[in-house]
Structure formats: structure tokens, C-alpha cells
Design a protein around this motif. Structure first.
Motif, mmCIF file in Angstrom:
data_model
loop_
_atom_site.group_PDB
_atom_site.id
_atom_site.type_symbol
_atom_site.label_atom_id
_atom_site.label_comp_id
_atom_site.label_asym_id
_atom_site.label_seq_id
_atom_site.Cartn_x
_atom_site.Cartn_y
_atom_site.Cartn_z
ATOM 1 N N PHE A 73 0.835 -1.203 0.000
ATOM 2 C CA PHE A 73 0.000 0.000 0.000
ATOM 3 C C PHE A 73 0.865 1.246 0.000
ATOM 4 O O PHE A 73 1.807 1.370 0.770
ATOM 5 C CB PHE A 73 -0.915 -0.012 1.229
ATOM 6 C CG PHE A 73 -1.643 1.278 1.463
ATOM 7 C CD1 PHE A 73 -2.575 1.735 0.548
ATOM 8 C CD2 PHE A 73 -1.397 2.031 2.593
ATOM 9 C CE1 PHE A 73 -3.250 2.929 0.758
ATOM 10 C CE2 PHE A 73 -2.060 3.221 2.822
ATOM 11 C CZ PHE A 73 -2.995 3.670 1.900
ATOM 12 N N LYS A 77 0.387 6.596 -4.293
ATOM 13 C CA LYS A 77 0.124 5.985 -5.603
ATOM 14 C C LYS A 77 -1.219 5.280 -5.691
ATOM 15 O O LYS A 77 -1.818 5.224 -6.765
ATOM 16 C CB LYS A 77 1.234 4.984 -5.940
ATOM 17 C CG LYS A 77 2.581 5.628 -6.137
ATOM 18 C CD LYS A 77 3.632 4.591 -6.461
ATOM 19 C CE LYS A 77 4.998 5.246 -6.612
ATOM 20 N NZ LYS A 77 6.048 4.261 -6.826
ATOM 21 N N ASP A 78 -1.672 4.707 -4.601
ATOM 22 C CA ASP A 78 -2.917 3.942 -4.622
ATOM 23 C C ASP A 78 -4.132 4.852 -4.512
ATOM 24 O O ASP A 78 -4.092 5.893 -3.855
ATOM 25 C CB ASP A 78 -2.956 2.959 -3.441
ATOM 26 C CG ASP A 78 -2.165 1.702 -3.696
ATOM 27 O OD1 ASP A 78 -2.314 1.110 -4.783
ATOM 28 O OD2 ASP A 78 -1.403 1.299 -2.798
ATOM 29 N N TYR A 80 -7.250 5.096 -2.564
ATOM 30 C CA TYR A 80 -7.594 4.455 -1.292
ATOM 31 C C TYR A 80 -8.601 5.269 -0.506
ATOM 32 O O TYR A 80 -8.767 6.474 -0.705
ATOM 33 C CB TYR A 80 -6.338 4.216 -0.447
ATOM 34 C CG TYR A 80 -5.824 5.444 0.263
ATOM 35 C CD1 TYR A 80 -6.175 5.697 1.589
ATOM 36 C CD2 TYR A 80 -5.022 6.373 -0.392
ATOM 37 C CE1 TYR A 80 -5.727 6.827 2.241
ATOM 38 C CE2 TYR A 80 -4.569 7.498 0.256
ATOM 39 C CZ TYR A 80 -4.922 7.732 1.568
ATOM 40 O OH TYR A 80 -4.486 8.870 2.208
ATOM 41 N N ILE A 91 -6.264 -4.706 -0.094
ATOM 42 C CA ILE A 91 -5.972 -4.341 -1.479
ATOM 43 C C ILE A 91 -6.956 -5.102 -2.347
ATOM 44 O O ILE A 91 -6.965 -6.332 -2.355
ATOM 45 C CB ILE A 91 -4.523 -4.662 -1.874
ATOM 46 C CG1 ILE A 91 -3.552 -3.840 -1.012
ATOM 47 C CG2 ILE A 91 -4.304 -4.379 -3.359
ATOM 48 C CD1 ILE A 91 -2.092 -4.117 -1.281
ATOM 49 N N ALA A 121 -7.361 -0.122 -0.608
ATOM 50 C CA ALA A 121 -6.720 0.335 -1.843
ATOM 51 C C ALA A 121 -7.365 -0.371 -3.022
ATOM 52 O O ALA A 121 -7.522 -1.591 -3.016
ATOM 53 C CB ALA A 121 -5.229 0.044 -1.802
ATOM 54 N N ARG A 123 -7.235 -1.417 -6.945
ATOM 55 C CA ARG A 123 -6.359 -1.625 -8.099
ATOM 56 C C ARG A 123 -7.163 -2.287 -9.205
ATOM 57 O O ARG A 123 -8.009 -3.132 -8.950
ATOM 58 C CB ARG A 123 -5.141 -2.469 -7.714
ATOM 59 C CG ARG A 123 -4.278 -1.735 -6.703
ATOM 60 C CD ARG A 123 -3.032 -2.476 -6.363
ATOM 61 N NE ARG A 123 -2.279 -1.741 -5.354
ATOM 62 C CZ ARG A 123 -1.276 -2.253 -4.671
ATOM 63 N NH1 ARG A 123 -0.876 -3.501 -4.902
ATOM 64 N NH2 ARG A 123 -0.645 -1.526 -3.773
#
Length: 168
Positions: A73, A77-78, A80, A91, A121, A123
Motif C-alpha cells: 500500500f 500511488k494507490d 484508497y 488491497i 486500496a 487496483r
């Protein structure tokens, strides 16, 4: 970034990893709120989820070394929701067109709202047989680039609340 993590090819959606300092729990499928709540509360109370709890839900603990290729995590960048400094991270690898991902979306949202030590998070893992999933993932990244993390989640929340928007 719209790239499936190494080792996740062939995994369906939603696919979640519940990660603590000592444990990685793979959760493949749209498990109900009761499952996630039990896992989070057990971690908060005892620090670890035992095999007997996971076996109730037919989940096999994952060897932590397998996840080394999966980026941890990163709040920079994530996409969240929840804590910037969590003790528990979920995730989620998800697909905007997947009906099971839509089902779990509100569950995970409730989990992070109720637990201030959890980060969720998101993705992308768009599946080939969902023709609008990849374009939706690209659109969500454009929104995130312009509107930040909050804009991404407004977009994601709207799509998961009404997946018919993908057909317009």
C-alpha cells in the motif's frame, strides 16, 4: 495504473488481499460484510486470524513470500479510502463491469468507515470478457489525474452504484 500484479493472472474479480504485518489473507470472491467484519475484529483483538476462522469461509492462508511481487500500500500511488497509516490494508483487485465487484464495493466502504485503522486500496483488474471494464478503468485514471483520489472514488462509487452507466 492498469496492470495486473504478477502472479494474479487467471484470478477472477473481486480479488482482495487483507494484509497485516504478519499475515496475508487472499479473499477471492464477493464475501459478505460479516466475513470482513469478523476478520478485522479478530485482527484488532488478537493480532492474527486463525486457520479455523478462514476455513469457515473456505479460505486458505497465503504464503507471505508469494506476495512479494505485489506492491504494498502506498497512499501516494494507490486510490484508497481510510487510514494513511493502517495496521490492516485491504488491497482490492477489481473490474468496474463485474457485478460481484459492485456487490463488495459497499461492503468494503462500510468496513473502512467503521475501522479507523484500515485502508482500502483499489487496483484495476479488468477482465477480458467485460468489454467496458478496460475503458472504464482508463476513464477512472483520467478522472483521478484531474480530480485526485476523491474524484476517483466519486467516479468508482457512481459506476458501482449503477453499472448501466457503462452501456451509455
Amino acid at each position: 495504473m492498469i496492470v495486473a500484479a504478477a502472479g494474479l493472472q487467471g484470478i477472477g474479480t473481486p480479488f482482495n488481499l487483507i494484509i497485516t504485518d504478519t499475515q496475508v489473507i487472499p479473499v477471492s470472491g464477493a464475501y459478505p460484510y460479516e466475513f470482513f467484519n469478523l476478520v478485522i475484529q479478530t485482527i484488532n483483538e488478537t493480532g492474527v486470524v486463525t486457520d479455523d476462522i478462514l476455513e469457515q469461509f473456505e479460505i486458505t492462508p497465503m504464503d507471505y513470500s508469494i506476495t512479494q511481487s505485489i506492491a504494498g500500500f502506498d497512499p501516494e500511488k494507490d486510490h484508497y479510502k481510510g487510514s494513511m497509516y493502517p495496521t490492516i490494508t485491504i488491497i482490492e483487485y477489481s473490474d468496474f463491469e463485474c457485478p460481484f465487484c459492485a456487490r463488495i464495493h459497499t461492503t468494503l466502504d462500510q468496513i473502512v468507515q467503521e475501522n479507523d485503522n484500515v485502508a482500502w486500496a483499489y487496483r484495476h483488474l479488468p477482465l477480458n470478457f467485460h468489454p467496458q471494464a478496460y475503458p472504464a478503468a482508463i476513464a477512472s485514471e483520467c478522472v483521478a489525474q484531474e480530480e485526485g483520489n476523491e474524484g476517483f472514488w466519486e467516479f468508482a462509487d457512481a459506476l458501482f452504484a449503477d453499472q448501466s452507466l457503462l452501456q451509455k
